[in-house]
Write a protein that holds these residues in place. Structure first.
Motif, PDB file in Angstrom:
ATOM      1  N   PRO A 151       0.833  -1.212   0.000  1.00  0.00           N
ATOM      2  CA  PRO A 151       0.000   0.000   0.000  1.00  0.00           C
ATOM      3  C   PRO A 151       0.869   1.264   0.000  1.00  0.00           C
ATOM      4  O   PRO A 151       1.915   1.300   0.620  1.00  0.00           O
ATOM      5  CB  PRO A 151      -0.801  -0.122   1.293  1.00  0.00           C
ATOM      6  N   THR A 152       0.392   2.266  -0.731  1.00  0.00           N
ATOM      7  CA  THR A 152       1.083   3.555  -0.780  1.00  0.00           C
ATOM      8  C   THR A 152       0.064   4.664  -0.559  1.00  0.00           C
ATOM      9  O   THR A 152      -1.146   4.450  -0.665  1.00  0.00           O
ATOM     10  CB  THR A 152       1.780   3.760  -2.124  1.00  0.00           C
ATOM     11  N   THR A 157       4.344   8.736  -4.666  1.00  0.00           N
ATOM     12  CA  THR A 157       5.764   8.922  -4.969  1.00  0.00           C
ATOM     13  C   THR A 157       6.557   8.443  -3.769  1.00  0.00           C
ATOM     14  O   THR A 157       6.047   8.454  -2.639  1.00  0.00           O
ATOM     15  CB  THR A 157       6.087  10.402  -5.250  1.00  0.00           C
ATOM     16  N   PRO A 158       7.793   8.030  -3.947  1.00  0.00           N
ATOM     17  CA  PRO A 158       8.580   7.514  -2.815  1.00  0.00           C
ATOM     18  C   PRO A 158       8.710   8.518  -1.667  1.00  0.00           C
ATOM     19  O   PRO A 158       8.705   8.141  -0.501  1.00  0.00           O
ATOM     20  CB  PRO A 158       9.951   7.213  -3.432  1.00  0.00           C
ATOM     21  N   GLY A 163       8.172   6.051   6.267  1.00  0.00           N
ATOM     22  CA  GLY A 163       9.502   5.496   6.406  1.00  0.00           C
ATOM     23  C   GLY A 163      10.500   6.002   5.382  1.00  0.00           C
ATOM     24  O   GLY A 163      11.640   5.575   5.379  1.00  0.00           O
ATOM     25  N   TYR A 164      10.082   6.928   4.519  1.00  0.00           N
ATOM     26  CA  TYR A 164      11.004   7.449   3.510  1.00  0.00           C
ATOM     27  C   TYR A 164      12.056   8.312   4.175  1.00  0.00           C
ATOM     28  O   TYR A 164      11.764   9.120   5.052  1.00  0.00           O
ATOM     29  CB  TYR A 164      10.254   8.270   2.458  1.00  0.00           C
ATOM     30  N   SER A 166      15.455  10.816   3.037  1.00  0.00           N
ATOM     31  CA  SER A 166      16.180  11.440   1.933  1.00  0.00           C
ATOM     32  C   SER A 166      17.640  10.992   1.947  1.00  0.00           C
ATOM     33  O   SER A 166      18.122  10.422   2.934  1.00  0.00           O
ATOM     34  CB  SER A 166      16.106  12.966   2.030  1.00  0.00           C
ATOM     35  N   LYS A 167      18.326  11.287   0.879  1.00  0.00           N
ATOM     36  CA  LYS A 167      19.733  10.925   0.774  1.00  0.00           C
ATOM     37  C   LYS A 167      20.542  11.609   1.876  1.00  0.00           C
ATOM     38  O   LYS A 167      21.431  11.014   2.470  1.00  0.00           O
ATOM     39  CB  LYS A 167      20.240  11.350  -0.614  1.00  0.00           C
ATOM     40  N   GLU A 168      20.201  12.859   2.165  1.00  0.00           N
ATOM     41  CA  GLU A 168      20.907  13.601   3.208  1.00  0.00           C
ATOM     42  C   GLU A 168      20.696  12.951   4.581  1.00  0.00           C
ATOM     43  O   GLU A 168      21.615  12.846   5.388  1.00  0.00           O
ATOM     44  CB  GLU A 168      20.445  15.065   3.248  1.00  0.00           C
ATOM     45  N   GLN A 169      19.451  12.510   4.848  1.00  0.00           N
ATOM     46  CA  GLN A 169      19.169  11.861   6.133  1.00  0.00           C
ATOM     47  C   GLN A 169      19.952  10.548   6.252  1.00  0.00           C
ATOM     48  O   GLN A 169      20.509  10.253   7.312  1.00  0.00           O
ATOM     49  CB  GLN A 169      17.668  11.574   6.278  1.00  0.00           C
TER      50      GLN A 169
END
Length: 178
Positions: A151-152, A157-158, A163-164, A166-169
């Motif tokens: 489910p989304t 979008t991601p 639980g997403y 970011s690259k920085e996180q």
């Protein structure tokens, strides 16, 4: 060694002009004009220098041996034709380019085959305006929504999912654990 005489320009200017981008047309025409002026100036001169009548000057000049000295110096003068040192490099680059072009053509043919398969697959499907969600899921299982198993949340979008990170996180967490 006598230099090769050019009878006319060996450049196919019309074929070259077809390959020149629109933003470089003025530079191309200026280059062609310079080349034409050069070829005309070369062709305006005779292939060989005029012959000198040494006997005439020997009779005319009263200083003994002066004309003979000039004649010896003139006949000893030899302007060497420049040696061709870069043709082999150019030929090597041409061969490399040909192999790169052949590889690119082969890759392009493979891509064309794959795209044609995709096109035939898309043509075999129902039109999108007639598809149900189930039809879409069957046709495109990797992009279809799966509310039961995966489910989304809208807009699906991601970045908007639970639980997403970011690259920085993720980088900050990786540095914090070291």
């Amino acid at each position: 060694m006598a230099a090769r005489r050019i009878a006319q320009s060996s450049i196919n200017w019309s074929a070259l002009a077809e390959r020149v981008p629109a933003n470089q047309k003025s530079s191309f025409s200026a280059f062609k004009t310079k080349s034409d002026i050069y070829v005309r100036s070369v062709l305006a001169n005779p292939e060989n220098p005029p012959k000198i009548d040494w006997a005439y000057y020997k009779r005319l000049v009263p200083v003994a041996g002066l004309v003979d000295g000039f004649q010896k110096q003139y006949e000893a003068l030899s302007v060497p034709y420049p040696k061709d040192t870069v043709s082999s490099q150019v030929d090597t680059e041409i061969e490399q380019s040909k192999s790169e072009i052949a590889a690119y053509k082969k890759g392009s043919e493979d891509r064309i085959k794959n795209y044609q398969k995709e096109i035939s697959h898309l043509k075999s499907l129902l039109p999108y305006d007639q598809m149900t969600m189930e039809d879409y899921r069957d046709a495109f299982p990797e992009t279809a929504l799966d509310p039961i198993n995966k489910p989304t949340f809208w807009p699906h979008t991601p970045e908007e999912q639970v639980g997403y990170k970011s690259k920085e996180q993720l980088e900050a967490e990786a540095q914090g654990h070291h």
